[in-house]
Design a protein around this motif. Structure first.
Motif, mmCIF file in Angstrom:
data_model
loop_
_atom_site.group_PDB
_atom_site.id
_atom_site.type_symbol
_atom_site.label_atom_id
_atom_site.label_comp_id
_atom_site.label_asym_id
_atom_site.label_seq_id
_atom_site.Cartn_x
_atom_site.Cartn_y
_atom_site.Cartn_z
ATOM 1 N N LEU A 17 6.316 -22.527 -39.771
ATOM 2 C CA LEU A 17 6.422 -23.677 -40.475
ATOM 3 C C LEU A 17 8.007 -24.188 -40.568
ATOM 4 C CD1 LEU A 17 4.386 -22.226 -43.612
ATOM 5 C CD2 LEU A 17 3.731 -24.035 -42.118
ATOM 6 N N PHE A 18 8.953 -23.285 -40.404
ATOM 7 C CA PHE A 18 10.353 -23.739 -40.197
ATOM 8 C C PHE A 18 10.818 -23.379 -39.048
ATOM 9 C CE2 PHE A 18 9.199 -22.867 -44.764
ATOM 10 C CZ PHE A 18 9.595 -23.955 -45.283
ATOM 11 N N ASP A 19 11.842 -24.139 -38.708
ATOM 12 C CA ASP A 19 12.683 -23.923 -37.099
ATOM 13 C C ASP A 19 13.299 -22.642 -37.300
ATOM 14 O OD1 ASP A 19 15.491 -24.218 -35.803
ATOM 15 O OD2 ASP A 19 13.567 -25.224 -34.511
ATOM 16 N N PHE A 20 13.446 -21.817 -36.298
ATOM 17 C CA PHE A 20 14.092 -20.379 -36.555
ATOM 18 C C PHE A 20 15.275 -20.362 -36.499
ATOM 19 C CE2 PHE A 20 15.512 -16.352 -35.262
ATOM 20 C CZ PHE A 20 14.851 -15.359 -36.097
ATOM 21 N N ALA A 21 15.982 -20.987 -35.475
ATOM 22 C CA ALA A 21 17.332 -20.894 -35.474
ATOM 23 C C ALA A 21 17.972 -21.567 -36.601
ATOM 24 C CB ALA A 21 17.801 -21.223 -34.168
ATOM 25 N N ALA A 22 17.533 -22.575 -36.791
ATOM 26 C CA ALA A 22 18.301 -23.493 -37.999
ATOM 27 C C ALA A 22 18.377 -22.921 -39.355
ATOM 28 C CB ALA A 22 17.622 -25.029 -38.178
ATOM 29 N N THR A 23 17.366 -22.035 -39.623
ATOM 30 C CA THR A 23 17.540 -21.112 -40.930
ATOM 31 C C THR A 23 17.959 -19.802 -40.515
ATOM 32 O OG1 THR A 23 15.043 -22.110 -41.505
ATOM 33 C CG2 THR A 23 15.855 -19.678 -42.416
ATOM 34 N N TRP A 24 17.917 -19.037 -39.613
ATOM 35 C CA TRP A 24 18.215 -17.695 -39.788
ATOM 36 C C TRP A 24 19.454 -17.432 -38.951
ATOM 37 C CZ3 TRP A 24 16.312 -14.736 -43.037
ATOM 38 C CH2 TRP A 24 15.137 -15.200 -43.591
ATOM 39 N N CYS A 103 14.963 -25.762 -42.228
ATOM 40 C CA CYS A 103 14.614 -26.809 -41.280
ATOM 41 C C CYS A 103 13.177 -27.167 -40.991
ATOM 42 C CB CYS A 103 15.245 -26.975 -40.178
ATOM 43 S SG CYS A 103 15.030 -28.383 -39.034
ATOM 44 N N GLU A 104 12.185 -27.988 -41.552
ATOM 45 C CA GLU A 104 10.764 -28.059 -41.521
ATOM 46 C C GLU A 104 10.645 -28.230 -39.906
ATOM 47 O OE1 GLU A 104 9.131 -30.463 -44.106
ATOM 48 O OE2 GLU A 104 10.359 -29.664 -45.919
ATOM 49 N N ALA A 105 9.605 -27.462 -39.334
ATOM 50 C CA ALA A 105 9.125 -27.793 -38.070
ATOM 51 C C ALA A 105 8.796 -29.089 -37.852
ATOM 52 C CB ALA A 105 8.273 -26.739 -37.351
ATOM 53 N N VAL A 106 7.928 -29.692 -38.836
ATOM 54 C CA VAL A 106 7.400 -31.012 -38.911
ATOM 55 C C VAL A 106 7.541 -31.274 -40.391
ATOM 56 C CG1 VAL A 106 5.994 -30.843 -36.958
ATOM 57 C CG2 VAL A 106 5.102 -30.241 -39.297
ATOM 58 N N PRO A 107 7.433 -32.532 -40.649
ATOM 59 C CA PRO A 107 7.304 -32.803 -42.281
ATOM 60 C C PRO A 107 6.137 -31.930 -42.908
ATOM 61 C CG PRO A 107 7.843 -34.798 -40.992
ATOM 62 C CD PRO A 107 7.397 -33.861 -39.766
#
Length: 231
Positions: A17-24, A103-107
């Motif tokens: 659901l969320f981009d991994f690198a941008a979050t973690w 950071c959402e993977a898609v809206p």
């Protein structure tokens, strides 16, 4: 692949659901600096033990933080912090996780609304703790769009065991064969296999296609491409 019999969609959270690198990556930096009292050299040594390269700002493919549970991360960290209780380390991990940028993977709102409008039952099964998972979904404005949300501490265990997946099937009253598990890691896909679900891999996490293809029924660039296959 024909997905016409799929009635339920169960999503991993991070890397799906969320981009991994941008979050973690920001989470790892914030947590390690906090835990290490701002000592960057100490933070780098500790990070190496959970598969995080502090200088390069990058997770190794084998990192326990990618697919493991926060409890497993605590176990890897504990030798570095003999004066901290495991409970205190876990609380620190979960607090920083709740604050991690998303950071959402898609809206997500329009994507999930289309799925709900088509009548799909939706769920989240994450190896994160439930509280930060709900915080992330709330921040994205989509927590109420899911019929089921489970973290590793909800009571069904963590992936690759199938407990969360079976709990979702029971909750939405669907046979597992009519549910797709969507995730970015082998843990997600192995849990799907154990539960008897269709397995869909996405490439918005650290794993690459060659890592996932042997474990998946389908590999997609991101969750948005599901709409091309679902009736």
């Amino acid at each position: 692949m024909d997905l016409k019999n799929i009635k339920g969609l169960l999503f991993d959270k991070d890397g799906t659901l969320f981009d991994f690198a941008a979050t973690w990556v920001p989470w790892a930096e914030a947590f390690l600096l906090r835990a290490c009292g701002g000592d960057r050299r100490f933070a780098a040594r500790v990070g190496a033990d959970i598969g995080f390269d502090f200088a390069a700002r990058r997770f190794a493919p084998h990192s326990i933080a990618i697919a493991g549970t926060p409890q497993q991360v605590v176990e890897a960290l504990a030798p570095h912090f003999p004066d901290q209780t495991p409970a205190a380390l876990l609380e620190m991990i979960n607090t920083e996780a709740s604050l991690a940028p998303q950071c959402e993977a898609v809206p997500l709102k329009p994507f999930l609304q289309q799925l709900r409008d088509k009548g799909f039952k939706l769920g989240v099964a994450t190896n994160d703790a439930e509280h930060p998972a709900r915080a992330h979904l709330s921040a994205a404005g989509v927590v109420d769009m899911f019929d089921f949300i489970a973290g590793f501490d909800t009571g069904h265990g963590g992936k690759p065991s199938p407990g969360q997946l079976l709990a979702f099937a029971s909750h939405v009253h669907l046979p597992t064969a009519s549910i797709a598990m969507i995730g970015d890691s082998v843990h997600d896909l192995e849990a799907g296999r154990a539960a008897g679900m269709l397995r869909i891999a996405v490439l918005t996490g650290p794993a690459e296609q060659q890592d996932l293809a042997a474990h998946a029924d389908m590999v997609l660039p991101d969750i948005g491409h599901l709409l091309n296959y679902l009736s």
